[in-house]
Design an enzyme around this catalytic site. Structure first.
Site, PDB file in Angstrom:
ATOM      1  N   VAL A  34       0.800  -1.162   0.011  1.00 13.15           N
ATOM      2  CA  VAL A  34      -0.013  -0.034  -0.052  1.00 13.15           C
ATOM      3  C   VAL A  34       0.885   1.224  -0.002  1.00 13.15           C
ATOM      4  O   VAL A  34       0.590   2.256  -0.822  1.00 13.15           O
ATOM      5  CB  VAL A  34      -0.962  -0.074   1.171  1.00 13.15           C
ATOM      6  CG1 VAL A  34      -1.616   1.181   1.350  1.00 13.15           C
ATOM      7  CG2 VAL A  34      -1.902  -1.017   1.133  1.00 13.15           C
ATOM      8  N   ARG A  47     -22.373  -8.099  19.795  1.00 19.16           N
ATOM      9  CA  ARG A  47     -22.106  -8.617  21.329  1.00 19.16           C
ATOM     10  C   ARG A  47     -20.330  -8.189  21.432  1.00 19.16           C
ATOM     11  O   ARG A  47     -19.608  -9.277  21.111  1.00 19.16           O
ATOM     12  CB  ARG A  47     -22.327 -10.010  21.530  1.00 19.16           C
ATOM     13  CG  ARG A  47     -23.775 -10.326  21.297  1.00 19.16           C
ATOM     14  CD  ARG A  47     -24.162 -11.850  21.363  1.00 19.16           C
ATOM     15  NE  ARG A  47     -23.850 -12.490  20.159  1.00 19.16           N
ATOM     16  CZ  ARG A  47     -23.899 -13.941  20.143  1.00 19.16           C
ATOM     17  NH1 ARG A  47     -24.193 -14.530  21.189  1.00 19.16           N
ATOM     18  NH2 ARG A  47     -23.486 -14.443  18.929  1.00 19.16           N
ATOM     19  N   LYS A 107     -23.418  -9.447  -1.392  1.00 14.45           N
ATOM     20  CA  LYS A 107     -24.227  -9.830  -2.696  1.00 14.45           C
ATOM     21  C   LYS A 107     -25.582  -9.589  -2.597  1.00 14.45           C
ATOM     22  O   LYS A 107     -26.093  -8.939  -3.832  1.00 14.45           O
ATOM     23  CB  LYS A 107     -23.600 -11.212  -2.823  1.00 14.45           C
ATOM     24  CG  LYS A 107     -24.338 -12.351  -2.095  1.00 14.45           C
ATOM     25  CD  LYS A 107     -23.971 -13.652  -2.293  1.00 14.45           C
ATOM     26  CE  LYS A 107     -24.419 -14.587  -1.342  1.00 14.45           C
ATOM     27  NZ  LYS A 107     -23.335 -14.539  -0.272  1.00 14.45           N
ATOM     28  N   VAL A 134     -18.797 -12.047  -5.098  1.00 17.29           N
ATOM     29  CA  VAL A 134     -18.994 -13.394  -5.975  1.00 17.29           C
ATOM     30  C   VAL A 134     -17.847 -14.279  -6.229  1.00 17.29           C
ATOM     31  O   VAL A 134     -16.928 -13.652  -6.362  1.00 17.29           O
ATOM     32  CB  VAL A 134     -19.369 -12.815  -7.290  1.00 17.29           C
ATOM     33  CG1 VAL A 134     -19.732 -13.801  -8.427  1.00 17.29           C
ATOM     34  CG2 VAL A 134     -20.685 -11.925  -7.497  1.00 17.29           C
ATOM     35  N   GLY A 136     -16.113 -16.003  -3.989  1.00 21.54           N
ATOM     36  CA  GLY A 136     -15.128 -16.018  -2.893  1.00 21.54           C
ATOM     37  C   GLY A 136     -13.923 -15.343  -3.244  1.00 21.54           C
ATOM     38  O   GLY A 136     -13.378 -14.233  -3.986  1.00 21.54           O
ATOM     39  N   ILE A 138     -11.804 -15.985  -6.005  1.00 21.07           N
ATOM     40  CA  ILE A 138     -11.605 -16.229  -7.461  1.00 21.07           C
ATOM     41  C   ILE A 138     -11.651 -14.659  -7.819  1.00 21.07           C
ATOM     42  O   ILE A 138     -12.475 -13.870  -7.695  1.00 21.07           O
ATOM     43  CB  ILE A 138     -12.675 -17.007  -8.100  1.00 21.07           C
ATOM     44  CG1 ILE A 138     -12.606 -18.299  -7.578  1.00 21.07           C
ATOM     45  CG2 ILE A 138     -12.524 -16.965  -9.703  1.00 21.07           C
ATOM     46  CD1 ILE A 138     -13.933 -19.121  -8.316  1.00 21.07           C
ATOM     47  N   GLY A 189     -20.594 -29.079   6.720  1.00 19.29           N
ATOM     48  CA  GLY A 189     -20.667 -27.420   6.806  1.00 19.29           C
ATOM     49  C   GLY A 189     -20.795 -26.815   5.520  1.00 19.29           C
ATOM     50  O   GLY A 189     -20.395 -25.518   5.506  1.00 19.29           O
ATOM     51  N   GLU A 192     -26.129 -24.334   5.004  1.00 21.28           N
ATOM     52  CA  GLU A 192     -26.494 -23.780   6.308  1.00 21.28           C
ATOM     53  C   GLU A 192     -27.640 -24.554   6.826  1.00 21.28           C
ATOM     54  O   GLU A 192     -28.254 -25.501   6.189  1.00 21.28           O
ATOM     55  CB  GLU A 192     -27.008 -22.436   5.982  1.00 21.28           C
ATOM     56  CG  GLU A 192     -26.072 -21.519   5.593  1.00 21.28           C
ATOM     57  CD  GLU A 192     -25.006 -21.172   6.451  1.00 21.28           C
ATOM     58  OE1 GLU A 192     -25.284 -21.253   7.741  1.00 21.28           O
ATOM     59  OE2 GLU A 192     -24.046 -20.439   5.792  1.00 21.28           O
ATOM     60  N   LYS A 207     -25.810 -13.325  -7.251  1.00 15.48           N
ATOM     61  CA  LYS A 207     -24.440 -13.219  -8.194  1.00 15.48           C
ATOM     62  C   LYS A 207     -24.649 -13.093  -9.554  1.00 15.48           C
ATOM     63  O   LYS A 207     -23.823 -12.116 -10.093  1.00 15.48           O
ATOM     64  CB  LYS A 207     -23.662 -14.528  -7.624  1.00 15.48           C
ATOM     65  CG  LYS A 207     -23.572 -14.470  -6.262  1.00 15.48           C
ATOM     66  CD  LYS A 207     -22.842 -16.144  -5.868  1.00 15.48           C
ATOM     67  CE  LYS A 207     -22.514 -16.179  -4.125  1.00 15.48           C
ATOM     68  NZ  LYS A 207     -22.024 -17.664  -3.941  1.00 15.48           N
TER      69      LYS A 207
END
Length: 434
Positions: A34, A47, A107, A134, A136, A138, A189, A192, A207
């Site tokens: 940067v 929380r 998204k 969109v 992940g 990639i 996993g 969901e 997406k």
């Protein structure tokens, strides 16, 4: 080294926690890329006192006042990984209008109301980056927006939901039904507790809207996307696909071309489809994503990788953070939207595709002629017919040539009324072949 770039992180769940870890672990490299250190100014959570293990962040930075954090004068960049429409939209609009750059993985919001975010970014002269929304990790959206900006994209076909791809891949490999494959995906996993957004195609449709907007320089929203999920795909469908040398994938398909009136328009759809095993997308298994892009000059391109998960998504978020931080230090911003084409959205009925139709029919003379007559009346050409008999009934599998979806749908509707048709076992579109 320049003055530190300070981030407001909204959300510290699966993705947010990984963003924090990567910022800590790669601090020196990120600062070098940067040209200044990247610091966390605050983390908004529901929380703040929740135990977060060894997360490398000062507990004093946690707050429940996300909007207050966004408005702070010492914040340069807002990173939103909460999801949902509200209050995320309010937070991002506030940031962008005040000139703060924003990075989001949201998204649903981009597909629902991306125009509002883009307008706010233009108003505030700020960056809006959303690579993580969109596929992940990639690198897909920036190539569409930047690398292919001098080309004309004609079609984008993709597998953009890892959960459904895992389910369909398992069904193809083992012969299992959808229920069993979904149970396995949940246990591992990949799915969901409530898999509705995935299996009904909502996630993929959002997406698809984002991809189409970038590819065709036109604002496309979730409501513009024709959507069908995978809940009707059966083990018998998968077996039939295998017999044809195909497999079944949940595809997002965005096309640019002439509509029924000959005018240039855009078609965007999400639905399960049979594709030949020779197609590049057919070999994409497990929970991986892949997107196949076709452009006039570049030809055919394919982007492949992990489309979900904390670390892959955080990788895309960090890439955007580096980009907006560099711009901020340079005193510039990148136009986040190119919607000059403003093309009309073509209705699903005008989409040209092929069908695979499986019928249970009476096993007697004249049945095939009666069925073929229905296709002829709707000007749908039959490519192949496969028939097998069993006692008084028979199974008839028909694959059509390409035709408007409305004509194919009308054909199926008339077939339901034929007295020789006992039932329509399944109807699937066929893509990726002639």
């Amino acid at each position: 080294m320049g003055k530190p770039v300070r981030l407001a992180l909204l959300g510290c769940g699966t993705v947010g926690s990984e963003v924090v870890r990567l910022l800590h672990e790669q601090a020196a490299d990120l600062a070098a890329r940067v040209g200044a250190p990247i610091e966390i100014a605050g983390v908004a959570v529901r929380r703040p006192n929740r135990a977060r293990g060894d997360l490398p962040v000062d507990p004093a930075l946690f707050t429940t006042d996300a909007l207050g954090l966004v408005k702070r004068d010492d914040v340069d960049v807002v990173v939103e990984v909460v999801g949902g429409i509200e209050p995320a939209r309010t937070w991002l609009v506030e940031a962008l209008r005040s000139g703060k750059s924003a990075v989001t993985a949201n998204k649903a919001l981009l597909a629902e109301d991306g125009g509002t975010l883009h307008d706010a970014a233009a108003e505030g002269g700020a960056d809006l980056f959303y690579e993580a929304s969109v596929a992940g990790a990639i690198p897909l959206l920036r190539p569409l927006r930047d690398s292919l900006h001098g080309d004309s994209i004609t079609r984008v076909t993709g597998i953009v939901n890892g959960t459904t791809n895992f389910i369909l891949s398992a069904m193809d490999a083992t012969g299992a039904g959808l229920t069993e494959a979904l149970e396995e995906a949940t246990a591992l996993g990949y799915a969901e507790a409530d898999p509705t957004a995935d299996v009904e195609g909502f996630d993929a449709a959002a997406k698809a809207a984002i991809l189409a907007s970038l590819a065709f320089h036109t604002r496309v929203g979730a409501d513009d996307v024709h959507r069908e999920g995978i809940t009707e795909v059966s083990a018998a469908d998968m077996a039939s696909a295998k017999a044809m040398g195909c497999t079944i994938k949940l595809l997002c398909i965005a096309e640019r071309g002439p509509g029924a009136d000959g005018a240039e328009s855009v078609s965007v759809r999400v639905h399960p489809a049979m594709i030949p095993r020779s197609h590049p997308l057919a070999s994409v298994g497990d929970a991986f994503n892949a997107v196949f892009v076709e452009a006039v000059a570049a030809g055919q391109l394919m982007f492949y990788g992990r489309g979900a998960g904390g670390a892959p998504t955080a990788s895309a978020v960090l890439g955007d953070i580096v980009a907006v931080a560099r711009n901020r230090l340079a005193g510039v911003h990148t136009a986040s939207e190119s919607a000059y084409a403003d093309l009309p959205i073509r209705p699903m009925g005008e989409a040209v595709t092929r069908y695979h139709i499986s019928l249970d029919v009476a096993d007697r003379a004249g049945v095939l002629a009666a069925v073929a007559g229905v296709f002829a009346r709707h000007d749908v050409s039959i490519a192949t017919v496969r028939q097998s008999g069993r006692d008084a009934d028979a199974s008839l599998v028909i694959v059509t040539h390409r035709a408007p979806d409305a004509a194919l749908a009308a054909t199926v509707e008339e077939l339901r009324g034929l007295d020789v048709v006992r039932s329509i076992a399944s109807v699937l579109r066929v893509e990726g072949g002639q």
